[in-house]
Each structure stands twice: as structure tokens, then as C-alpha cells.
Motif scaffolding. Structure first.
Motif, PDB file in Angstrom:
ATOM      1  N   MET A  28       0.361  -0.783   0.278  1.00  0.00           N
ATOM      2  CA  MET A  28       0.111   0.107  -0.403  1.00  0.00           C
ATOM      3  C   MET A  28       0.742   0.686   0.276  1.00  0.00           C
ATOM      4  O   MET A  28      -0.129   2.312  -0.109  1.00  0.00           O
ATOM      5  CB  MET A  28      -0.753   0.065   1.173  1.00  0.00           C
ATOM      6  N   HIS A  29       1.995   0.881   0.392  1.00  0.00           N
ATOM      7  CA  HIS A  29       3.052   2.240   0.498  1.00  0.00           C
ATOM      8  C   HIS A  29       3.404   2.711  -0.771  1.00  0.00           C
ATOM      9  O   HIS A  29       3.595   4.119  -0.701  1.00  0.00           O
ATOM     10  CB  HIS A  29       3.903   1.602   1.712  1.00  0.00           C
ATOM     11  N   GLU A  30       3.063   1.577  -1.981  1.00  0.00           N
ATOM     12  CA  GLU A  30       3.768   2.384  -2.772  1.00  0.00           C
ATOM     13  C   GLU A  30       2.392   3.311  -4.020  1.00  0.00           C
ATOM     14  O   GLU A  30       2.356   3.980  -4.780  1.00  0.00           O
ATOM     15  CB  GLU A  30       4.057   1.167  -3.568  1.00  0.00           C
ATOM     16  N   LEU A  31       1.495   2.140  -3.199  1.00  0.00           N
ATOM     17  CA  LEU A  31       0.230   2.527  -3.385  1.00  0.00           C
ATOM     18  C   LEU A  31      -0.306   4.094  -3.320  1.00  0.00           C
ATOM     19  O   LEU A  31      -0.450   5.115  -4.803  1.00  0.00           O
ATOM     20  CB  LEU A  31      -0.801   1.948  -3.381  1.00  0.00           C
ATOM     21  N   ALA A  32       0.036   4.298  -2.556  1.00  0.00           N
ATOM     22  CA  ALA A  32       0.152   6.031  -1.767  1.00  0.00           C
ATOM     23  C   ALA A  32       0.850   6.811  -2.507  1.00  0.00           C
ATOM     24  O   ALA A  32       1.156   7.995  -3.440  1.00  0.00           O
ATOM     25  CB  ALA A  32      -0.016   6.509  -0.770  1.00  0.00           C
ATOM     26  N   ILE A  33       2.709   6.791  -3.090  1.00  0.00           N
ATOM     27  CA  ILE A  33       3.307   7.409  -2.922  1.00  0.00           C
ATOM     28  C   ILE A  33       3.136   7.708  -4.874  1.00  0.00           C
ATOM     29  O   ILE A  33       3.523   8.564  -6.020  1.00  0.00           O
ATOM     30  CB  ILE A  33       4.863   6.798  -3.281  1.00  0.00           C
ATOM     31  N   ARG A  61       9.508  -1.354  -9.091  1.00  0.00           N
ATOM     32  CA  ARG A  61       8.346  -2.320 -10.022  1.00  0.00           C
ATOM     33  C   ARG A  61       7.170  -2.369  -9.783  1.00  0.00           C
ATOM     34  O   ARG A  61       6.026  -2.711 -10.270  1.00  0.00           O
ATOM     35  CB  ARG A  61       8.829  -4.128  -9.486  1.00  0.00           C
ATOM     36  N   SER A  62       6.805  -2.315  -8.075  1.00  0.00           N
ATOM     37  CA  SER A  62       5.764  -1.609  -7.725  1.00  0.00           C
ATOM     38  C   SER A  62       5.202  -0.294  -8.111  1.00  0.00           C
ATOM     39  O   SER A  62       4.169  -0.174  -8.079  1.00  0.00           O
ATOM     40  CB  SER A  62       5.375  -1.579  -5.625  1.00  0.00           C
ATOM     41  N   VAL A  63       5.601   0.818  -8.037  1.00  0.00           N
ATOM     42  CA  VAL A  63       5.667   1.874  -8.424  1.00  0.00           C
ATOM     43  C   VAL A  63       4.626   1.863  -9.736  1.00  0.00           C
ATOM     44  O   VAL A  63       3.911   2.041 -10.675  1.00  0.00           O
ATOM     45  CB  VAL A  63       6.680   2.618  -7.872  1.00  0.00           C
TER      46      VAL A  63
END
Ligand SMILES: [Zn+2]
Length: 113
Positions: free
Chosen positions: A1-6, A42-44
Motif C-alpha cells: 500500500m505504501h507504493e500505491l499512495a506514493i 517495480r511496484s510503482v
């Protein structure tokens, strides 16, 4: 979820800049990600793909620069890259240091069309 918000806030920033520039399409986004942030490029990229759908940033190329964790020794003043479990100055073996790099997370540039 960290990457989603970023990724969401990064995309907002990019779209705002593109709109200011009067651009119809974003071609490339250069991002700087510090090693210490724990953000996975990769997640970003994955989140970006679906968040950008239907926006001028859809299909834009993401270019990541990952910066290593760097520290400055408070005893000898030298700067060096920190290993994950090795928090010792390689020059004077001191443990007295400050982190000066690796916490970065920002959009370096965007190319619009
Ligand atoms: Zn030192």
C-alpha cells in the motif's frame, strides 16, 4: 500500500505539471528513489500503469534512478555508501555517522509531448 499512495501523489504532481505546460501527453517520467525509502520500483510501475489509465500520463515511460544509502562520518568527515548491516566508517571504523543520502524520493523530470 505504501507504493500505491506514493504512486498516486507522484501521478498527481506529474499531471499538474503537464497541465501547466499545456501538454497533451506525458512521454517520460524520471524518478529518484533512495534505497532507504524501501520503495520498490517495480511496484510503482505496476500501480502507475492502472492509476494513469485515461490520463495524459497513460503509457508514459518510467525511468528510475535508485540511490544508495550514503553516510558521512562525524569523526573523519568522509562520505561513503552504507552496507545494510555494516554501519561502520570504512576509513576510521567509527560508528558515529549521519545519513546524508538514500532517503530521497522525488520526480526528477518529466518529458511532455
Ligand atoms: Zn570515519
Amino acid at each position: 500500500m505504501h507504493e500505491l499512495a506514493i504512486t498516486q501523489s507522484m501521478l498527481n504532481l506529474v499531471l499538474e505539471q503537464a497541465e501547466k505546460a499545456g501538454a497533451g501527453k506525458v512521454g517520460k517520467i524520471s524518478l529518484v528513489i533512495g534505497e532507504m525509502t524501501g520503495v520498490v520500483a517495480r511496484s510503482v510501475g505496476f500501480y502507475f500503469e492502472f492509476l494513469s489509465k485515461g490520463t495524459p500520463a497513460e503509457g508514459a515511460v518510467l525511468d528510475f534512478t535508485e540511490t544508495p544509502t550514503t553516510a558521512r562520518c562525524r569523526d573523519c568527515g568522509k562520505e561513503f555508501e552504507l552496507g545494510e548491516f555494516d554501519w561502520t566508517c570504512p576509513h576510521c571504523q567509527s560508528n558515529n555517522m549521519e545519513i546524508i543520502g538514500g532517503k530521497e524520493l522525488f520526480v526528477e523530470s518529466i518529458e511532455v509531448e
